[in-house]
Design a protein around this motif. Structure first.
Motif, PDB file in Angstrom:
ATOM      1  N   PRO A   1       0.841  -1.205   0.000  1.00 50.58           N
ATOM      2  CA  PRO A   1       0.000   0.000   0.000  1.00 50.58           C
ATOM      3  C   PRO A   1       0.877   1.256   0.000  1.00 50.58           C
ATOM      4  O   PRO A   1       1.953   1.282   0.608  1.00 50.58           O
ATOM      5  CB  PRO A   1      -0.793  -0.122   1.300  1.00 50.58           C
ATOM      6  CG  PRO A   1      -0.832  -1.591   1.567  1.00 50.58           C
ATOM      7  CD  PRO A   1       0.503  -2.114   1.103  1.00 50.58           C
ATOM      8  N   ILE A   2       0.405   2.285  -0.680  1.00 49.85           N
ATOM      9  CA  ILE A   2       1.165   3.514  -0.866  1.00 49.85           C
ATOM     10  C   ILE A   2       0.584   4.621   0.007  1.00 49.85           C
ATOM     11  O   ILE A   2      -0.612   4.901  -0.052  1.00 49.85           O
ATOM     12  CB  ILE A   2       1.143   3.950  -2.350  1.00 49.85           C
ATOM     13  CG1 ILE A   2       1.554   2.789  -3.272  1.00 49.85           C
ATOM     14  CG2 ILE A   2       2.010   5.186  -2.564  1.00 49.85           C
ATOM     15  CD1 ILE A   2       2.924   2.206  -3.008  1.00 49.85           C
ATOM     16  N   GLY A   3       1.439   5.255   0.790  1.00 49.16           N
ATOM     17  CA  GLY A   3       1.018   6.327   1.684  1.00 49.16           C
ATOM     18  C   GLY A   3       1.055   7.697   1.028  1.00 49.16           C
ATOM     19  O   GLY A   3       1.645   7.882  -0.039  1.00 49.16           O
ATOM     20  N   SER A   4       0.457   8.663   1.703  1.00 45.02           N
ATOM     21  CA  SER A   4       0.368  10.016   1.156  1.00 45.02           C
ATOM     22  C   SER A   4       1.737  10.669   0.985  1.00 45.02           C
ATOM     23  O   SER A   4       1.952  11.427   0.042  1.00 45.02           O
ATOM     24  CB  SER A   4      -0.531  10.890   2.032  1.00 45.02           C
ATOM     25  OG  SER A   4      -0.031  10.945   3.351  1.00 45.02           O
ATOM     26  N   ALA A   5       2.692  10.377   1.870  1.00 47.25           N
ATOM     27  CA  ALA A   5       4.029  10.974   1.756  1.00 47.25           C
ATOM     28  C   ALA A   5       4.716  10.510   0.469  1.00 47.25           C
ATOM     29  O   ALA A   5       5.343  11.314  -0.233  1.00 47.25           O
ATOM     30  CB  ALA A   5       4.871  10.614   2.972  1.00 47.25           C
ATOM     31  N   THR A   6       4.568   9.237   0.142  1.00 43.14           N
ATOM     32  CA  THR A   6       5.151   8.706  -1.089  1.00 43.14           C
ATOM     33  C   THR A   6       4.490   9.340  -2.298  1.00 43.14           C
ATOM     34  O   THR A   6       5.168   9.744  -3.249  1.00 43.14           O
ATOM     35  CB  THR A   6       4.997   7.173  -1.147  1.00 43.14           C
ATOM     36  OG1 THR A   6       5.670   6.613  -0.026  1.00 43.14           O
ATOM     37  CG2 THR A   6       5.557   6.601  -2.428  1.00 43.14           C
ATOM     38  N   VAL A   7       3.176   9.435  -2.267  1.00 43.00           N
ATOM     39  CA  VAL A   7       2.447  10.049  -3.384  1.00 43.00           C
ATOM     40  C   VAL A   7       2.895  11.490  -3.560  1.00 43.00           C
ATOM     41  O   VAL A   7       3.159  11.933  -4.685  1.00 43.00           O
ATOM     42  CB  VAL A   7       0.918   9.973  -3.167  1.00 43.00           C
ATOM     43  CG1 VAL A   7       0.185  10.778  -4.230  1.00 43.00           C
ATOM     44  CG2 VAL A   7       0.445   8.526  -3.177  1.00 43.00           C
ATOM     45  N   LEU A   8       3.009  12.221  -2.471  1.00 40.93           N
ATOM     46  CA  LEU A   8       3.422  13.624  -2.542  1.00 40.93           C
ATOM     47  C   LEU A   8       4.815  13.736  -3.143  1.00 40.93           C
ATOM     48  O   LEU A   8       5.047  14.549  -4.045  1.00 40.93           O
ATOM     49  CB  LEU A   8       3.387  14.251  -1.145  1.00 40.93           C
ATOM     50  CG  LEU A   8       3.799  15.721  -1.063  1.00 40.93           C
ATOM     51  CD1 LEU A   8       2.895  16.589  -1.930  1.00 40.93           C
ATOM     52  CD2 LEU A   8       3.761  16.184   0.383  1.00 40.93           C
TER      53      LEU A   8
END
Length: 113
Positions: free
Chosen positions: A22-29
């Motif tokens: 699963p991908i977190g918001s920090a990685t997406v940002l």
């Protein structure tokens, strides 16, 4: 879907397929290049989930793409120049035949990428 949501979904799909996690918001940002806060990313991810494109397995966990998210990625976000017209028809046919079998969609999406 907004352009920002498309960029977020693109990062989410590509990173999830690459890592299987699963991908977190920090990685997406970090990977999206968007000039917004992580809270904005979380809000956009929540909207993507409400619209059926992502799924959050745990309250504090990252998100994964859903079947609908993969389909949107392949139909609208995958650069067309990378996939010939003949291959696009084949891919659409394969996804159509997979119906709603999530495991089949995941395997097929990974193979396509």
């Amino acid at each position: 879907m907004t352009e920002r949501q498309e960029r977020i979904l693109k990062v989410l799909v590509e990173d999830y397929v690459g890592s299987g996690r699963p991908i977190g918001s920090a990685t997406v940002l970090e990977r999206s290049g968007l000039n917004v806060s992580s809270a904005t990313i979380r809000n956009e991810l929540a909207l993507l989930e409400e619209n059926g494109f992502t799924l959050q397995m745990h309250i504090s966990g990252g998100r994964i793409p859903t079947t609908q998210g993969y389909r949107y990625y392949i139909e609208y976000l995958l650069p067309a120049s990378l996939v010939s017209d003949e291959d696009q028809v084949t891919i659409r046919h394969q996804f159509h035949q997979a119906h709603t079998e999530v495991e089949e969609w995941l395997k097929l999406a990974a193979a396509v990428m």
